[in-house]
Write an enzyme that holds these catalytic residues in place. Structure first.
Site, PDB file in Angstrom:
ATOM      1  N   CYS A   1     -13.472 -32.380  15.816  1.00 46.38           N
ATOM      2  CA  CYS A   1     -13.240 -32.687  17.235  1.00 46.38           C
ATOM      3  C   CYS A   1     -11.789 -32.426  17.636  1.00 46.38           C
ATOM      4  O   CYS A   1     -11.499 -32.275  18.818  1.00 46.38           O
ATOM      5  CB  CYS A   1     -13.619 -34.137  17.506  1.00 46.38           C
ATOM      6  SG  CYS A   1     -12.769 -35.321  16.440  1.00 46.38           S
TER       7      CYS A   1
ATOM      8  N   HIS B   1     -17.737 -41.664  21.198  1.00 49.78           N
ATOM      9  CA  HIS B   1     -17.074 -40.547  21.887  1.00 49.78           C
ATOM     10  C   HIS B   1     -18.167 -39.581  22.368  1.00 49.78           C
ATOM     11  O   HIS B   1     -18.333 -38.476  21.842  1.00 49.78           O
ATOM     12  CB  HIS B   1     -16.090 -39.857  20.942  1.00 49.78           C
ATOM     13  CG  HIS B   1     -15.097 -38.957  21.613  1.00 49.78           C
ATOM     14  ND1 HIS B   1     -15.054 -38.778  22.986  1.00 49.78           N
ATOM     15  CD2 HIS B   1     -14.100 -38.164  21.098  1.00 49.78           C
ATOM     16  CE1 HIS B   1     -14.081 -37.923  23.288  1.00 49.78           C
ATOM     17  NE2 HIS B   1     -13.498 -37.537  22.153  1.00 49.78           N
TER      18      HIS B   1
ATOM     19  N   ASP C   1     -13.294 -35.453  10.884  1.00 50.62           N
ATOM     20  CA  ASP C   1     -12.440 -36.082  11.898  1.00 50.62           C
ATOM     21  C   ASP C   1     -11.279 -36.721  11.142  1.00 50.62           C
ATOM     22  O   ASP C   1     -11.339 -36.912   9.917  1.00 50.62           O
ATOM     23  CB  ASP C   1     -13.259 -37.123  12.686  1.00 50.62           C
ATOM     24  CG  ASP C   1     -12.476 -37.749  13.855  1.00 50.62           C
ATOM     25  OD1 ASP C   1     -11.392 -37.237  14.199  1.00 50.62           O
ATOM     26  OD2 ASP C   1     -12.957 -38.761  14.406  1.00 50.62           O
TER      27      ASP C   1
ATOM     28  N   ARG D   1     -15.614 -28.589  25.448  1.00 48.93           N
ATOM     29  CA  ARG D   1     -15.429 -29.899  26.086  1.00 48.93           C
ATOM     30  C   ARG D   1     -15.376 -29.745  27.603  1.00 48.93           C
ATOM     31  O   ARG D   1     -15.968 -30.517  28.341  1.00 48.93           O
ATOM     32  CB  ARG D   1     -14.118 -30.546  25.593  1.00 48.93           C
ATOM     33  CG  ARG D   1     -14.150 -31.096  24.185  1.00 48.93           C
ATOM     34  CD  ARG D   1     -15.055 -32.308  24.063  1.00 48.93           C
ATOM     35  NE  ARG D   1     -14.661 -33.387  24.954  1.00 48.93           N
ATOM     36  CZ  ARG D   1     -13.679 -34.254  24.722  1.00 48.93           C
ATOM     37  NH1 ARG D   1     -13.002 -34.187  23.596  1.00 48.93           N
ATOM     38  NH2 ARG D   1     -13.410 -35.226  25.576  1.00 48.93           N
TER      39      ARG D   1
ATOM     40  N   ARG E   1     -10.663 -43.672  28.868  1.00 47.55           N
ATOM     41  CA  ARG E   1     -10.469 -43.656  27.411  1.00 47.55           C
ATOM     42  C   ARG E   1      -9.742 -44.934  27.056  1.00 47.55           C
ATOM     43  O   ARG E   1      -8.624 -45.178  27.540  1.00 47.55           O
ATOM     44  CB  ARG E   1      -9.651 -42.444  26.986  1.00 47.55           C
ATOM     45  CG  ARG E   1      -9.067 -42.600  25.600  1.00 47.55           C
ATOM     46  CD  ARG E   1      -8.474 -41.344  25.036  1.00 47.55           C
ATOM     47  NE  ARG E   1      -9.508 -40.391  24.694  1.00 47.55           N
ATOM     48  CZ  ARG E   1      -9.311 -39.325  23.916  1.00 47.55           C
ATOM     49  NH1 ARG E   1      -8.122 -39.091  23.394  1.00 47.55           N
ATOM     50  NH2 ARG E   1     -10.303 -38.500  23.652  1.00 47.55           N
TER      51      ARG E   1
ATOM     52  N   GLN F   1     -17.540 -35.758  23.477  1.00 47.35           N
ATOM     53  CA  GLN F   1     -17.325 -34.829  22.358  1.00 47.35           C
ATOM     54  C   GLN F   1     -18.653 -34.508  21.672  1.00 47.35           C
ATOM     55  O   GLN F   1     -18.955 -33.339  21.403  1.00 47.35           O
ATOM     56  CB  GLN F   1     -16.344 -35.448  21.353  1.00 47.35           C
ATOM     57  CG  GLN F   1     -16.029 -34.550  20.169  1.00 47.35           C
ATOM     58  CD  GLN F   1     -15.167 -33.351  20.536  1.00 47.35           C
ATOM     59  OE1 GLN F   1     -14.101 -33.512  21.090  1.00 47.35           O
ATOM     60  NE2 GLN F   1     -15.637 -32.149  20.226  1.00 47.35           N
TER      61      GLN F   1
HETATM   62  N1  NVA Z   1     -11.752 -40.607  15.757  1.00 49.30           N
HETATM   63  C1  NVA Z   1     -10.665 -40.042  16.492  1.00 49.30           C
HETATM   64  C2  NVA Z   1     -11.174 -39.078  17.511  1.00 49.30           C
HETATM   65  C3  NVA Z   1     -10.101 -38.389  18.303  1.00 49.30           C
HETATM   66  C4  NVA Z   1     -10.638 -37.463  19.339  1.00 49.30           C
HETATM   67  C5  NVA Z   1      -9.853 -41.156  17.147  1.00 49.30           C
HETATM   68  O1  NVA Z   1     -10.456 -42.080  17.697  1.00 49.30           O
HETATM   69  O2  NVA Z   1      -8.627 -41.108  17.081  1.00 49.30           O
HETATM   70  N1   CP Z   2     -11.231 -34.417  20.741  1.00 52.04           N
HETATM   71  C1   CP Z   2     -10.547 -35.146  21.647  1.00 52.04           C
HETATM   72  O1   CP Z   2     -11.086 -36.040  22.310  1.00 52.04           O
HETATM   73  O2   CP Z   2      -9.250 -34.780  21.765  1.00 52.04           O
HETATM   74  P1   CP Z   2      -8.081 -35.558  22.571  1.00 52.04           P
HETATM   75  O3   CP Z   2      -7.837 -36.847  21.837  1.00 52.04           O
HETATM   76  O4   CP Z   2      -6.937 -34.624  22.545  1.00 52.04           O
HETATM   77  O5   CP Z   2      -8.575 -35.826  23.954  1.00 52.04           O
END
Ligand code: NVA
Ligand code: CP
Length: 311
Positions: free
Chosen positions: A271, A135, A231, A299, A108, A138
């Site tokens: 998400c 992502h 989101d 997930r 990530r 997800q």
């Molecule tokens: N769009 C959000 C998704 C988190 C799972 C982010 O990147 O923070």
């Molecule tokens: N939805 C998701 O990816 O959550 P986290 O940021 O908690 O991993």
């Protein structure tokens, strides 16, 4: 477990055919049912997944870590802060070294290109656990949730309202286009999805019959929709300018008024993490239409399928 996906990276849903995406989703569903029935699935006995994080996570970290353990393997949490990456070791060298120890890498991070480069220089599968652009874990697990909740995915009317220039939206556009699900995205000027991603999704949609609509009208997007998705308005790394984002995005909030326009039996998805009273009001996210915690659970099942099929 025999799989045509063995050794493949999971960086973008666009890299997979609809059949391969379904193979992953159906495998996840089968693994979920076996787990609920108390049966074991341990195809990754003795294997190790390294999990690199340069951004925070609750769901991704825990679902991967528990998931690999359930499959008989071990997950290693690797904070990017504590790797030599932070002190300038290259992605390429990191990829080559990790490939000598591990059986798979989940990462990530911010720049999508870093994940592409990591995958290119690793001899083991690399799984994208979120970048600024995409992502895919997800979005793939959201297909499982939609299938479970609505009994179908093809022809489903899926609506997203909020920040459209967002990793979730991009991956959901790819997912919908591949499997024939209509995707409508409502966002204000300056917050529309990346035009290149939209063009790529439209190419796939032309083959599957999925309809893609990019609009600035939240009402138009959710009218008759089967799924309404939100989101956060401030994704990780975008904290500068948060106040302005709140102001501009408020007309795109999913609330009781907007919900009057959705289709009968529609579900609300997110998400997570959610910011109540920003992108969604409490009455919606905690209401009977919300499936967000089943969604979060999926997930783990979906990622177990990715690991079991690729590693
Ligand atoms: N769009 C959000 C998704 C988190 C799972 C982010 O990147 O923070
Ligand atoms: N939805 C998701 O990816 O959550 P986290 O940021 O908690 O991993």
């Amino acid at each position: 477990m025999s799989s045509g996906l063995r050794g493949r990276d999971f960086v973008s849903l666009r890299d997979f055919s609809a059949e391969e995406i379904w193979q992953i989703v159906e495998t996840a569903r089968a693994m979920k049912l076996r787990l609920k029935a108390g049966m074991e699935d341990r195809p990754l006995e003795g294997k190790t997944l390294g999990m690199i994080f340069t951004k925070p996570s609750t769901r991704t970290r825990i679902s991967f870590e528990v998931g690999i353990w359930q499959l008989g393997g071990v997950g290693l949490f690797l904070s990017a802060q504590e790797l030599q990456l932070r002190r300038g070791e290259t992605i390429e060298d990191t990829a080559r070294v990790l490939s000598r120890y591990l059986d798979g890498i989940m990462i990530r991070t911010y720049a999508h290109q870093d994940v592409v480069d990591l995958a290119k220089h690793s001899s083991i599968p690399v799984i994208n656990g979120l970048t600024d652009l995409l992502h895919p874990c997800q979005a793939a697990s959201d297909l499982l949730t939609i299938w479970e909740k609505l009994g179908r995915v093809r022809g489903v009317k899926f609506a997203f309202t909020g920040d459209g220039n967002n990793n979730m939206v991009h991956s959901l556009l790819f997912a919908g286009a591949k499997v024939g699900m209509d995707v409508r995205v409502a966002s204000p000027e300056g917050f529309h999805p990346d035009p290149e991603i939209v063009a790529q999704a439209q190419e796939d949609a032309a083959r599957t019959g999925a309809e893609i609509l990019i609009t600035d009208d939240a009402r138009e997007a959710v009218e008759g929709a089967d799924v309404v998705y939100a989101d956060v308005w401030t994704s990780m790394g975008q904290e500068d300018g948060k106040e302005e984002r709140l102001r501009v995005l408020m007309p795109y909030q999913v609330n009781g008024d907007l919900w009057k326009h959705v289709g009968e039996g529609a579900v609300f998805m997110h998400c997570l993490p959610a910011h109540r009273e920003e992108e969604v009001t409490t009455d919606v996210i905690d209401g009977p239409m919300s499936v967000v915690f089943d969604q979060a659970e999926n997930r783990m099942h979906l990622q177990k399928a990715i690991m079991a099929l690729t590693m």
